[in-house]
Design an enzyme around this catalytic site. Structure first.
Site, PDB file in Angstrom:
ATOM      1  N   HIS A 156       0.816  -1.220   0.000  1.00 44.04           N
ATOM      2  CA  HIS A 156       0.000   0.000   0.000  1.00 44.04           C
ATOM      3  C   HIS A 156       0.846   1.265   0.000  1.00 44.04           C
ATOM      4  CE1 HIS A 156      -4.067  -1.748   0.701  1.00 44.04           C
ATOM      5  NE2 HIS A 156      -3.299  -2.784   0.984  1.00 44.04           N
ATOM      6  N   ASP A 364       3.388   9.382  -0.678  1.00 50.56           N
ATOM      7  CA  ASP A 364       2.219   8.592  -0.287  1.00 50.56           C
ATOM      8  C   ASP A 364       2.041   7.472  -1.299  1.00 50.56           C
ATOM      9  OD1 ASP A 364      -0.062   8.020   1.281  1.00 50.56           O
ATOM     10  OD2 ASP A 364      -0.664  10.127   1.327  1.00 50.56           O
TER      11      ASP A 364
HETATM   12  C1  GDG Z   1      -2.299   3.818   3.391  1.00 46.79           C
HETATM   13  C2  GDG Z   1      -1.266   4.489   2.464  1.00 46.79           C
HETATM   14  C3  GDG Z   1      -2.933   4.398   0.609  1.00 46.79           C
HETATM   15  C4  GDG Z   1      -8.606  10.117   7.848  1.00 46.79           C
HETATM   16  N1  GDG Z   1      -8.887  10.822   8.961  1.00 46.79           N
HETATM   17  C5  GDG Z   1     -10.076  10.387   9.396  1.00 46.79           C
HETATM   18  C6  GDG Z   1     -10.532   9.397   8.522  1.00 46.79           C
HETATM   19  N2  GDG Z   1      -9.607   9.249   7.580  1.00 46.79           N
HETATM   20  C7  GDG Z   1      -9.731   8.325   6.451  1.00 46.79           C
HETATM   21  C8  GDG Z   1      -9.748   9.040   5.131  1.00 46.79           C
HETATM   22  C9  GDG Z   1      -9.293   7.935   4.195  1.00 46.79           C
HETATM   23  C10 GDG Z   1      -8.317   7.160   5.076  1.00 46.79           C
HETATM   24  O1  GDG Z   1      -8.624   7.468   6.427  1.00 46.79           O
HETATM   25  C11 GDG Z   1      -6.873   7.575   4.823  1.00 46.79           C
HETATM   26  O2  GDG Z   1      -6.441   6.931   3.692  1.00 46.79           O
HETATM   27  P1  GDG Z   1      -5.148   7.426   2.882  1.00 46.79           P
HETATM   28  O3  GDG Z   1      -5.103   6.644   1.635  1.00 46.79           O
HETATM   29  O4  GDG Z   1      -5.269   8.878   2.637  1.00 46.79           O
HETATM   30  O5  GDG Z   1      -3.880   7.203   3.824  1.00 46.79           O
HETATM   31  P2  GDG Z   1      -3.238   6.049   4.809  1.00 46.79           P
HETATM   32  O6  GDG Z   1      -4.049   5.833   6.018  1.00 46.79           O
HETATM   33  O7  GDG Z   1      -1.846   6.482   5.046  1.00 46.79           O
HETATM   34  O8  GDG Z   1      -3.268   4.695   3.949  1.00 46.79           O
HETATM   35  C12 GDG Z   1      -1.977   5.297   1.385  1.00 46.79           C
HETATM   36  C13 GDG Z   1      -3.827   3.603   1.541  1.00 46.79           C
HETATM   37  O9  GDG Z   1      -3.068   2.912   2.536  1.00 46.79           O
HETATM   38  C14 GDG Z   1      -4.647   2.569   0.765  1.00 46.79           C
HETATM   39  O10 GDG Z   1      -3.815   1.761  -0.015  1.00 46.79           O
HETATM   40  O11 GDG Z   1      -3.751   5.210  -0.223  1.00 46.79           O
HETATM   41  O12 GDG Z   1      -1.041   5.855   0.493  1.00 46.79           O
HETATM   42  O13 GDG Z   1      -0.398   5.334   3.213  1.00 46.79           O
HETATM   43  O14 GDG Z   1     -10.343   7.081   3.860  1.00 46.79           O
HETATM   44  O15 GDG Z   1     -11.026   9.535   4.870  1.00 46.79           O
HETATM   45  N3  GDG Z   1     -11.708   8.759   8.666  1.00 46.79           N
HETATM   46  C15 GDG Z   1     -12.488   9.100   9.733  1.00 46.79           C
HETATM   47  N4  GDG Z   1     -12.080  10.055  10.638  1.00 46.79           N
HETATM   48  C16 GDG Z   1     -10.915  10.726  10.492  1.00 46.79           C
HETATM   49  O16 GDG Z   1     -10.590  11.606  11.304  1.00 46.79           O
HETATM   50  N5  GDG Z   1     -13.667   8.486   9.910  1.00 46.79           N
END
Ligand code: GDG
Length: 462
Positions: A156, A364
């Protein structure tokens, strides 16, 4: 149809009614959870010793099987090698990377413990899909135990440039472990290229013209299957959320000003200090826009026991004080900073309200926030996505305002450009972005990866 077995470090609690916690993995693999799927991994709980027997719960047609981690394993495997070594190094931040040989030994042991606990649950025709950097060695351990099932792996996070990967003392062993899978998946072509370039230097490995990897008598293929979201479901959630009383309160509190939003786990890869600096630069160089914008940053704390994360939190507290101290007026606060998680519904409503989505990670794997922001917009009056070139998502979202997050002035300028972008340009960019987010979806990701995994012996028959 073969049963799918998903293996990931954290398995979400099926009883959690508030939806997935902050973190992208659960959002992306949700589509693969067809009835009968087994999801295996860590419960998130700590015990005196790592448990050998998984606890199984049936919920909504799925089986969740979890083990608890021993306290020492939690420290060395999870906080240590996974999040103190692999996480910063794979995000190409070598100066934050520490290496401790003992922690790596325990990382390997925990990967073996995962394999041993999973083994009795496996059926001969199961397809096993292992996720992410914490579990690079599980497939190799399963092979040692005699498992011959199809096993896939998806990374990821980014795969680092070879000059950085080779810093890792067990680099060769980890590559070797990765080749115990039949299918190895990456978010972008760049990540796969980094992996293949590192692999070319591994003695005994061979990459054929058609991409088939051979090593020690085994074969593997590498694939690029970018993760995504269910855009239509998220857009429906945002429409519902927009009618929510909290969203209305948010709109009221803006008093006609434009909202700019950032949503991230509180993680140093997300570029939050530089983002705050860019906003501060924007306010200082664009006095005419000062009272026209409000920036809301939601930052859900994570990995709080890792020292670097605590330091980041303090740094952001300080910068928030600086910005608000310098620019606030008695009836206007430029930066609203919430260092706590917010519900998914509220986040969707805030995205839809926001004129600008500011997504500027230093590095990322993908970044699902960028895709969620696009899906949440009202197509007739959409906001503008400002996106880091160094997020995997940038490869598939060229109509965003792409920025180098290290270039504070450039990000400040992009905020200004986004703020005054005319409606027709916003609509044009958004329509193109939405089409891409709908196409590069969670369903397409799961379909593409599992299809390659199911291809079975045809891969070996090359
Ligand atoms: C890893 C990789 C890759 C965030 N704050 C809150 C919240 N979130 C949710 C967002 C989004 C998710 O969490 C974050 O996803 P990301 O993809 O932006 O980042 P990582 O957690 O680092 O994920 C990344 C991912 O895996 C999938 O392969 O894209 O690059 O690092 O859905 O909305 N959700 C809630 N409250 C929050 O305060 N409910």
């Amino acid at each position: 149809m073969a049963r799918l077995v998903i293996v990931s470090n954290r398995v979400p609690d099926p009883d959690e009614t508030s939806g997935p916690r902050a973190g992208g993995l659960a959002v992306g693999v949700a589509e693969a959870l067809t009835p009968g799927t087994l999801w295996f991994g860590w419960s998130g709980r700590r015990a005196e010793k790592t448990t050998a027997l998984p606890r199984c719960i049936e919920a909504k047609g799925l089986t969740y099987a979890t083990i608890d981690l021993g306290e020492a394993e939690y420290r060395a495997f999870y906080l240590g090698f996974s999040n103190g070594t692999l996480w910063p190094l794979f995000h190409m931040m070598p100066s934050l990377t520490v290496f401790d040989r003992e922690e790596y030994v325990i990382y390997r042991e925990v990967n073996q413990a995962f394999a041993a606990a999973l083994l009795p649950l496996l059926r001969p025709d199961d397809m096993i899909w292992i996720h992410d950097y914490q579990l690079l060695g599980v497939a190799a351990a399963l092979r040692e135990l005699g498992v011959t099932n199809r096993i896939g792996f998806f990374l990821h996070i980014p795969f680092p440039a070879p000059a950085l990967f080779e810093i890792l003392p067990p680099a060769a062993e980890l590559l070797d472990n990765m080749l115990a899978h039949d299918v190895i998946g990456f978010q972008t072509a760049r990540d796969r290229e980094h992996f293949l370039t590192s692999l070319r230097a591994l003695p005994g490995s061979h990459i054929a013209a058609d991409g088939l990897i051979s090593h020690n008598g085994r074969h593997a293929v590498s694939v690029v299957t970018p993760i995504g979201i269910d855009a239509d479901a998220f857009s429906a959630l945002a429409i519902r959320a927009a009618r929510h009383v909290a969203t209305k309160r948010m709109i009221e509190s803006l008093a006609g000003r434009a909202l700019m939003i950032g949503v991230d786990r509180l993680d140093y890869t997300k570029g939050l200090p530089a983002r705050f600096d860019a906003y501060s630069r924007f306010l200082s160089t664009h006095p005419e826009h000062r009272r026209q914008i409000s920036f809301l940053q939601v930052a859900a704390p994570s990995r709080e026991e890792v020292e670097r994360y605590r330091a980041l939190r303090e740094e952001l507290n300080y910068k928030t004080g600086e910005i608000n101290g310098a620019y606030s007026d008695f009836d206007w606060v430029p930066l609203r900073y919430m260092a706590r998680p917010v519900s998914r519904t509220l986040i969707a409503g805030f995205y839809r309200t926001a004129r600008i989505g500011l997504v500027t990670p230093l590095r990322d794997g993908m970044n699902l926030v960028a895709k969620e922001y696009v899906a949440a917009q009202n197509p007739t009056d959409p906001g503008v996505l400002v996106l880091s070139r160094f997020a995997g998502a940038a490869a598939g979202l060229p109509e965003a305002l792409l920025v180098n997050p290290f270039d504070i002035d450039a990000v400040a300028e992009a905020i200004g450009t986004a703020l005054v972008m005319p409606l027709d340009e916003r609509q044009g960019r958004h329509a193109a972005l939405l089409a891409r987010v709908r196409e590069e979806s969670a369903a397409a990701y799961c379909r593409a990866f599992t299809a390659r995994l199911a291809e079975g012996n045809s891969v070996h028959g090359h």
